[in-house]
Enzyme design. Structure first.
Site, PDB file in Angstrom:
ATOM      1  N   TYR A  64       1.237  -1.373   0.037  1.00 44.34           N
ATOM      2  CA  TYR A  64       0.106   0.449  -0.109  1.00 44.34           C
ATOM      3  C   TYR A  64       1.132   1.140   0.296  1.00 44.34           C
ATOM      4  CZ  TYR A  64      -4.704   2.695   1.351  1.00 44.34           C
ATOM      5  OH  TYR A  64      -5.758   2.826   1.563  1.00 44.34           O
ATOM      6  N   ARG A 117      -5.584   9.562 -11.588  1.00 35.99           N
ATOM      7  CA  ARG A 117      -5.297  10.222 -10.437  1.00 35.99           C
ATOM      8  C   ARG A 117      -4.397   9.363  -9.375  1.00 35.99           C
ATOM      9  NH1 ARG A 117      -5.600   9.850  -5.467  1.00 35.99           N
ATOM     10  NH2 ARG A 117      -7.444  10.568  -4.967  1.00 35.99           N
ATOM     11  N   LYS A 135      -4.948  -2.340  -3.295  1.00 39.20           N
ATOM     12  CA  LYS A 135      -6.209  -1.475  -2.133  1.00 39.20           C
ATOM     13  C   LYS A 135      -6.648  -2.994  -1.870  1.00 39.20           C
ATOM     14  CE  LYS A 135      -6.619   2.572  -1.984  1.00 39.20           C
ATOM     15  NZ  LYS A 135      -6.921   3.547  -0.699  1.00 39.20           N
ATOM     16  N   GLU A 206     -11.344   4.160  -7.766  1.00 36.52           N
ATOM     17  CA  GLU A 206     -10.131   4.441  -7.200  1.00 36.52           C
ATOM     18  C   GLU A 206      -9.535   5.167  -7.883  1.00 36.52           C
ATOM     19  OE1 GLU A 206      -9.836   3.510  -4.069  1.00 36.52           O
ATOM     20  OE2 GLU A 206      -8.121   4.617  -3.592  1.00 36.52           O
ATOM     21  N   ASP A 207      -9.331   6.737  -7.359  1.00 36.20           N
ATOM     22  CA  ASP A 207      -7.999   7.547  -7.959  1.00 36.20           C
ATOM     23  C   ASP A 207      -8.662   7.745  -9.281  1.00 36.20           C
ATOM     24  OD1 ASP A 207      -7.208   7.183  -5.103  1.00 36.20           O
ATOM     25  OD2 ASP A 207      -5.058   6.335  -6.813  1.00 36.20           O
ATOM     26  N   ASP A 229     -13.691   5.644  -3.413  1.00 39.69           N
ATOM     27  CA  ASP A 229     -13.284   5.255  -1.661  1.00 39.69           C
ATOM     28  C   ASP A 229     -12.502   6.901  -1.325  1.00 39.69           C
ATOM     29  OD1 ASP A 229     -11.411   4.727  -0.497  1.00 39.69           O
ATOM     30  OD2 ASP A 229      -9.849   4.075  -0.674  1.00 39.69           O
ATOM     31  N   ASP A 230     -11.761   7.465  -2.904  1.00 39.07           N
ATOM     32  CA  ASP A 230     -11.615   8.934  -2.761  1.00 39.07           C
ATOM     33  C   ASP A 230     -12.202   9.914  -1.880  1.00 39.07           C
ATOM     34  OD1 ASP A 230      -8.601   8.471  -3.594  1.00 39.07           O
ATOM     35  OD2 ASP A 230     -10.235   7.193  -4.892  1.00 39.07           O
ATOM     36  N   ASN A 385      -0.764  11.934   0.404  1.00 41.23           N
ATOM     37  CA  ASN A 385       0.656  10.017  -0.644  1.00 41.23           C
ATOM     38  C   ASN A 385       0.688  10.636  -1.492  1.00 41.23           C
ATOM     39  OD1 ASN A 385      -0.766   9.151   2.188  1.00 41.23           O
ATOM     40  ND2 ASN A 385      -2.701   8.962   0.434  1.00 41.23           N
TER      41      ASN A 385
HETATM   42  N1  NAD Z   1      -5.137  10.141   3.400  1.00 40.66           N
HETATM   43  C1  NAD Z   1      -6.144   9.603   2.772  1.00 40.66           C
HETATM   44  O1  NAD Z   1      -6.994   8.265   2.481  1.00 40.66           O
HETATM   45  C2  NAD Z   1      -6.802  10.409   1.260  1.00 40.66           C
HETATM   46  C3  NAD Z   1      -7.448   9.778   0.320  1.00 40.66           C
HETATM   47  C4  NAD Z   1      -8.003  10.226  -0.837  1.00 40.66           C
HETATM   48  C5  NAD Z   1      -6.905  11.584  -1.620  1.00 40.66           C
HETATM   49  N2  NAD Z   1      -5.650  11.150  -0.626  1.00 40.66           N
HETATM   50  C6  NAD Z   1      -4.615  12.508  -1.419  1.00 40.66           C
HETATM   51  O2  NAD Z   1      -5.232  13.764  -1.234  1.00 40.66           O
HETATM   52  C7  NAD Z   1      -4.195  14.094  -2.643  1.00 40.66           C
HETATM   53  C8  NAD Z   1      -6.035  14.896  -3.174  1.00 40.66           C
HETATM   54  O3  NAD Z   1      -5.795  13.930  -4.000  1.00 40.66           O
HETATM   55  P1  NAD Z   1      -7.707  14.802  -5.316  1.00 40.66           P
HETATM   56  O4  NAD Z   1      -8.055  12.928  -5.556  1.00 40.66           O
HETATM   57  O5  NAD Z   1      -8.403  16.049  -4.231  1.00 40.66           O
HETATM   58  O6  NAD Z   1      -6.159  15.158  -6.470  1.00 40.66           O
HETATM   59  P2  NAD Z   1      -6.284  16.234  -6.892  1.00 40.66           P
HETATM   60  O7  NAD Z   1      -6.135  16.446  -7.994  1.00 40.66           O
HETATM   61  O8  NAD Z   1      -8.426  16.263  -7.466  1.00 40.66           O
HETATM   62  O9  NAD Z   1      -7.182  17.631  -5.708  1.00 40.66           O
HETATM   63  C9  NAD Z   1      -5.722  18.354  -5.350  1.00 40.66           C
HETATM   64  C10 NAD Z   1      -6.136  19.663  -4.913  1.00 40.66           C
HETATM   65  O10 NAD Z   1      -4.981  20.427  -4.805  1.00 40.66           O
HETATM   66  C11 NAD Z   1      -5.357  21.964  -5.213  1.00 40.66           C
HETATM   67  N3  NAD Z   1      -3.734  22.345  -4.858  1.00 40.66           N
HETATM   68  C12 NAD Z   1      -3.146  22.108  -5.866  1.00 40.66           C
HETATM   69  N4  NAD Z   1      -1.762  23.236  -4.831  1.00 40.66           N
HETATM   70  C13 NAD Z   1      -2.312  23.413  -4.013  1.00 40.66           C
HETATM   71  C14 NAD Z   1      -1.337  24.453  -3.542  1.00 40.66           C
HETATM   72  N5  NAD Z   1      -0.321  25.287  -3.737  1.00 40.66           N
HETATM   73  N6  NAD Z   1      -2.010  24.536  -2.222  1.00 40.66           N
HETATM   74  C15 NAD Z   1      -3.178  24.276  -1.810  1.00 40.66           C
HETATM   75  N7  NAD Z   1      -4.311  23.791  -3.253  1.00 40.66           N
HETATM   76  C16 NAD Z   1      -3.497  22.621  -3.939  1.00 40.66           C
HETATM   77  C17 NAD Z   1      -5.757  21.392  -6.071  1.00 40.66           C
HETATM   78  O11 NAD Z   1      -6.281  23.043  -7.003  1.00 40.66           O
HETATM   79  C18 NAD Z   1      -6.484  20.260  -6.407  1.00 40.66           C
HETATM   80  O12 NAD Z   1      -7.799  21.967  -5.879  1.00 40.66           O
HETATM   81  C19 NAD Z   1      -3.637  13.316  -2.939  1.00 40.66           C
HETATM   82  O13 NAD Z   1      -2.541  13.252  -2.631  1.00 40.66           O
HETATM   83  C20 NAD Z   1      -3.695  11.260  -2.584  1.00 40.66           C
HETATM   84  O14 NAD Z   1      -2.508  10.765  -1.937  1.00 40.66           O
HETATM   85  C21 NAD Z   1      -5.477  11.282   0.632  1.00 40.66           C
HETATM   86  O1  LMR Z   2      -4.169   4.800  -1.489  1.00 39.30           O
HETATM   87  C1  LMR Z   2      -4.471   6.225  -0.375  1.00 39.30           C
HETATM   88  O2  LMR Z   2      -3.124   5.800   0.260  1.00 39.30           O
HETATM   89  C2  LMR Z   2      -5.517   6.056   0.472  1.00 39.30           C
HETATM   90  C3  LMR Z   2      -5.763   7.495  -0.909  1.00 39.30           C
HETATM   91  O3  LMR Z   2      -7.078   6.637  -2.111  1.00 39.30           O
HETATM   92  C4  LMR Z   2      -5.200   8.224  -2.241  1.00 39.30           C
HETATM   93  O4  LMR Z   2      -5.747   8.184  -2.975  1.00 39.30           O
HETATM   94  O5  LMR Z   2      -3.952   8.608  -1.729  1.00 39.30           O
HETATM   95 MG    MG Z   3      -7.334   6.807  -3.749  1.00 38.87          MG
END
Ligand code: NAD
Ligand code: LMR
Ligand code: MG
Length: 544
Positions: A64, A117, A135, A206-207, A229-230, A385
């Site tokens: 993961y 993504r 996953k 996912e993603d 999931d996201d 991440n």
């Molecule tokens: N911890 C978790 O369980 C979990 C779950 C889902 C996603 N994530 C992580 O969250 C992140 C974003 O995922 P997403 O699907 O929303 O991506 P996304 O590309 O849809 O969104 C990214 C967002 O960040 C903004 N952004 C970019 N640069 C920025 C800056 N300098 N300041 C503030 N905002 C900024 C963008 O404008 C956009 O709104 C990824 O790294 C993903 O791995 C983590």
């Molecule tokens: O895959 C992960 O670790 C969490 C989340 O789904 C992500 O997209 O970052």
């Molecule tokens: Mg994800």
């Protein structure tokens, strides 16, 4: 039955097989002892799951985040043999036959991605299949879904990643991504095909880039057993963490609507969290329209263009409900596009939550500004991440904001030694604490759809998992070593809610009527009894 004396494989050899190269399908021949060469990999899979389950803390960072991200980035070069199913834009019209060609009679869980993504790593095209595989490894390890019944899926509609478009090793379609109606037609065909063959399957999206994540969720969520999931898993985990952050201040959860929350990132994950957090606050305030309106004012959202206000041109419709009113922003000393540090300085939030995919976004300046938070224990959630995309490290948060900070990150970090015997706890705030239980609970309830109520029940169950003592110590998420137990409880909560909402149609011999008779303890036992555990035959025979 295979001959026990034929070629056998040693445990050392098995351990040398990297988990990412092992099929998730154990041998389907019930009598096979796993000692024919052609069956070795199948049994290696069972063995790998046993190792994974027994050592989940050590191996989760491999199957993961963060290692899976590295695997996806290099997948075409690492590729040895296919895992899962690939549907390409060129397969239009053929997907139904392709699905009927898949060798497993029953599939319970599909994780599908279009690779657009992957974590915070952007468009990785067909190489994103690693995420679906990772996953599903957790579905097996945490939820006990039978590994013969999981299916990773890649929908290859091209890639807009120029590097991959020019890479001779790239495995996918080397053309730009399909878009619009053509794209939708591919996903529609895939959904129709899998639900025709396996009407009870659950599909986890996912993603997908946020442009499509919300649209696809709205398109399918009332028709199929699916979730994103996201958007939805992440929202639940964040809510559990936010409620933990309230309790960590020694305040009751009902104080949640008073929290001021700055969210950096307004993509699929950020907007998912914002919508769910607002609804949770509104419910706590009496579930009226006024409550919903007032809850909206607790959030400040900063994206790549700074603070989002109603003054923004071409505002994303998903972000619009969270855009600050211009006059009100001005009164706070803010304006359209204000920087994150300006927002933190003026708002003095209780929580700074990052889902921006920008590593290091919570700079020294930003964290310094958070020291003026009106909270006794400001919370920093660096949820992006993989590791290098985290908005800050726990060391940075504890050393700059202070020892009483509540910290969570999407990828694992080590706890921080604060000196004098004190520990700064690094919680892993990752949707892995919810998606396996959401999938398992949906499967075992036989619910037709995955409702908001079922997702809320999952989040509340996770929030309630932590004791007051733990939370006061800054531990707001459980250790990953208890993920099987958490998943069992989350699944039970999901089933209970599905029964209450009259969505549960039952599973196998447990029909809807029988399900309704079960007490909470009975539901937990029902879940436990339906979780697969790896049992594999002896692989190495000693000659006596
Ligand atoms: N911890 C978790 O369980 C979990 C779950 C889902 C996603 N994530 C992580 O969250 C992140 C974003 O995922 P997403 O699907 O929303 O991506 P996304 O590309 O849809 O969104 C990214 C967002 O960040 C903004 N952004 C970019 N640069 C920025 C800056 N300098 N300041 C503030 N905002 C900024 C963008 O404008 C956009 O709104 C990824 O790294 C993903 O791995 C983590
Ligand atoms: O895959 C992960 O670790 C969490 C989340 O789904 C992500 O997209 O970052
Ligand atoms: Mg994800």
């Amino acid at each position: 039955m295979a001959n026990a004396a034929s070629s056998s494989i040693s445990q050392t050899e098995l351990l040398a097989i990297p988990l990412h190269l092992v099929l998730p399908l154990p041998c389907s021949e019930s009598e096979c002892l796993g000692i024919n060469r052609e069956h070795i990999l199948c049994h290696a899979s069972s063995y790998a799951f046993l190792v994974l389950i027994a050592n989940i803390e050590e191996y989760a960072p491999i199957v993961y985040t963060p290692t899976v991200g590295l695997v996806c980035q290099n997948y075409s070069g690492l590729f040895r043999r296919p895992r899962g199913m690939y549907f390409s834009a060129e397969d239009r019209g053929e997907m139904m036959s392709m699905v009927y060609n898949w060798p497993a009679e029953q599939v319970d869980m599909i994780v599908v991605t279009d690779g657009s993504r992957i974590l915070g790593l952007g468009d990785l095209g067909v190489q994103g299949i690693g995420i679906a595989i990772g996953k599903l490894d957790l579905y097996v390890a945490a939820a006990g879904i039978n590994p013969q019944r999981v299916l990773p899926v890649m929908i290859d509609v091209g890639t807009n990643n120029e590097k991959l478009l020019n890479d001779p090793l790239y495995l996918g379609l080397q053309e730009h991504r399909l878009d619009g109606e053509e794209y939708l037609a591919v996903i529609d065909e895939f959904m129709e095909a899998v639900f025709t063959r396996w009407p009870h399957v659950i599909v986890q999206f996912e993603d997908f880039q946020s442009k499509w994540a919300f649209k696809l969720l709205q398109r399918y969520r009332n028709m199929y057993r699916m979730f994103n999931d996201d958007v939805q898993g992440t929202a639940g985990v964040a809510i559990a963490g936010l409620l933990g952050a309230v309790r960590a201040q020694g305040r009751p959860m009902i104080d949640f609507p008073k929290m001021k929350i700055v969210v950096a990132g307004a993509g699929s994950a950020g907007i998912g969290v914002l919508n769910a957090a607002r609804k949770t606050m509104a419910r706590m305030l009496g579930d009226t329209d006024i409550a919903f309106e007032s809850a909206g004012s607790q959030f400040w959202v900063v994206d790549a263009n700074g603070l989002i206000t109603e003054g923004r041109e071409k505002i994303d419709p998903d972000a619009l409900p969270f855009a600050r009113k211009i006059k009100e922003a001005n009164r706070q000393g803010l304006r359209e596009g204000a920087s994150l540090v300006e927002v933190v300085r003026q708002v003095k939030p209780d929580v700074l939550l990052g889902l921006s995919a920008v590593g290091g976004l919570f700079t020294k300046e930003v964290l310094e500004a958070l020291k003026d938070s009106t909270s006794t224990r400001p919370a920093v959630f660096a949820m992006s991440n993989p590791t290098k995309n985290a908005e800050c490290t726990p060391d940075e948060a504890f050393s700059i904001v202070g020892d009483s900070t509540i910290f969570a990150s999407g990828s694992p970090f080590k706890d921080v030694d604060l000196g004098n015997g004190h520990i700064g706890h690094c919680n892993q705030g990752n949707n892995m604490y919810l998606f396996p239980g959401i999938g398992l609970g949906t499967l075992l309830s036989g619910s037709r759809i995955i409702s908001d109520g079922m997702l809320q029940a999952a989040a509340e169950c996770l929030a309630a998992y932590m004791t007051d003592k733990e939370v006061l110590e800054g531990i707001i998420f459980p250790s990953i070593s208890s993920i099987r137990d958490i998943t069992k409880q989350v699944a039970a909560a999901v089933i209970k809610e599905a029964i209450e909402e009259d969505l549960a149609e039952g599973y196998r011999e447990m029909d809807a009527r029988e399900l309704r008779k079960l007490s909470h303890e009975d539901i937990e036992s029902y879940v436990e009894n339906n979780m697969w555990s790896p049992e594999y035959p002896v692989l190495v025979y000693k000659e006596d």
